[in-house]
Scaffold this active site. Structure first.
Site, mmCIF file in Angstrom:
data_model
loop_
_atom_site.group_PDB
_atom_site.id
_atom_site.type_symbol
_atom_site.label_atom_id
_atom_site.label_comp_id
_atom_site.label_asym_id
_atom_site.label_seq_id
_atom_site.Cartn_x
_atom_site.Cartn_y
_atom_site.Cartn_z
ATOM 1 N N SER A 1 0.972 -1.275 0.130
ATOM 2 C CA SER A 1 0.011 0.356 -0.263
ATOM 3 C C SER A 1 1.009 1.289 0.472
ATOM 4 C CB SER A 1 -0.913 -0.283 1.465
ATOM 5 O OG SER A 1 -2.142 1.157 0.863
ATOM 6 N N ASP B 1 -5.991 -3.958 -2.236
ATOM 7 C CA ASP B 1 -4.728 -3.323 -1.342
ATOM 8 C C ASP B 1 -4.303 -4.937 -0.568
ATOM 9 O OD1 ASP B 1 -3.208 -2.614 0.963
ATOM 10 O OD2 ASP B 1 -4.766 -0.076 0.767
#
Length: 335
Positions: free
Chosen positions: A46, A163
């Site tokens: 991320s 993510d």
């Protein structure tokens, strides 16, 4: 043991996710650079993937710091796409993020990077961990930062990716598998159980700090130009959405059956819930690291990108505190 029979261990960085808190990674990199700590490989999830990719490309923390502090994050927030809200696909379209990200990362391939990099994402349907270390760096990062609900998933081959923090919030094992002998884990996710009431009261009293940087680099100017271009391109849509947002806010807080203005923001509730679920996973992951750096960024929200200067400073401070142990570990060791 002769000097020729001794070697410096390979050092790997595992950069965790955390939204705006991930800007603390820049401060960590800045401190390691100053002390000439070698970084042989990076794995990022991320926000850690974004910072890791930029650093792996430039190997210069100062460039990253200038870019982050020179971006008008309030303008970035206006790239929310109301059409996606109606379709239930997310809030921000991938193409907009890719366009903006390209101005920072460019068209780099993994094999072009100065430092070997691995980016962690997750399969949206199976939640399988997907480690990307070839092809387009920008595509990989775009997948890794696709926080569910906020950003639209990314098509990657026959998968849709989201993510990487969902499955591996601090990818210690990934960088270890890359060959790192000493792993530095940087965790920017605070405990989900802080004294929040005190912090929220203090935040209301503190004015937001706006960095005053001159756009001294060509790179920063290019990033600002791309952001302004995107805003101009979607000007009419943004104006309509702004008007609808104001009407909705008025109806919610002033109309019949209105909400208390102190009601927690839906995004804050969502993010805090995700952080609480990830906390135990993070705690177990970082146990496998040799050094854990945990910047004090609990006062920075997931979307608090305007607090970049504070995040970077906390990362720098935490890395400096970890240096004695780190330097002891990477001194030449016996083969």
């Amino acid at each position: 043991m002769s000097a020729s029979a001794r070697k410096i261990p390979k050092v790997g960085l595992a950069l965790g996710g955390g939204g705006a808190r991930g800007l603390a990674h820049i401060g960590v990199l800045k401190a390691l650079e100053e002390e000439s700590i070698p970084i042989d490989m990076i794995a990022g999830t991320s926000a850690g993937a974004m910072v890791g990719a930029c650093y792996a490309k430039e190997r210069n923390a100062s460039i990253l710091e200038e870019l982050v502090l020179g971006i008008d994050w309030r303008k970035m927030a206006r790239l929310v796409d109301p059409n996606l809200l109606l379709l239930g696909k997310g809030f921000v379209h991938g193409d907009k993020i890719k366009e903006f990200g390209k101005s920072i990362i460019g068209d780099a391939k993994f094999e072009d990077l100065e430092i070997p990099l691995a980016v962690v994402a997750a399969d949206a349907q199976t939640t399988e961990e997907i480690v990307i270390d070839r092809g387009s760096v920008l595509e990989a990062v775009r997948a890794s930062i696709s926080l569910p609900v906020i950003l639209t998933p990314v098509k990657h081959g026959n998968r849709f990716l989201i993510d990487g923090g969902i499955v591996n919030p601090v990818p210690v094992d990934v960088v270890r598998n890359m060959g790192a002998e000493v792993v530095i884990a940087v965790n920017v996710e605070p405990s989900p159980f802080p004294k929040r009431q005190v912090r929220l009261t203090e935040e209301k009293k503190m004015p937001e700090e706006t960095p005053s940087l001159r756009p001294s680099s060509v790179h920063l100017l290019a990033v600002r130009k791309k952001l302004n271009s995107l805003l101009r391109e979607h000007k009419e849509r943004i104006e309509v959405f702004d008007r609808l947002s104001k009407l909705a806010e008025s109806a919610v807080y002033e109309g019949r059956g209105r909400l208390d203005p102190e009601t927690p923001n839906i995004f804050d509730v969502l993010m805090h819930s995700l952080e609480a679920m990830q906390y135990e996973r993070i705690r177990l992951r970082i146990k496998a690291a040799d050094i854990v750096i945990s910047p004090d960024v609990g006062d920075i929200g997931m979307f608090g990108f305007n607090k970049g200067k504070e995040a970077i400073a906390q990362g720098y401070k935490a890395a400096k505190n970890a240096l004695p142990k780190l330097q002891e570990m990477i001194c030449p060791i016996a083969s």
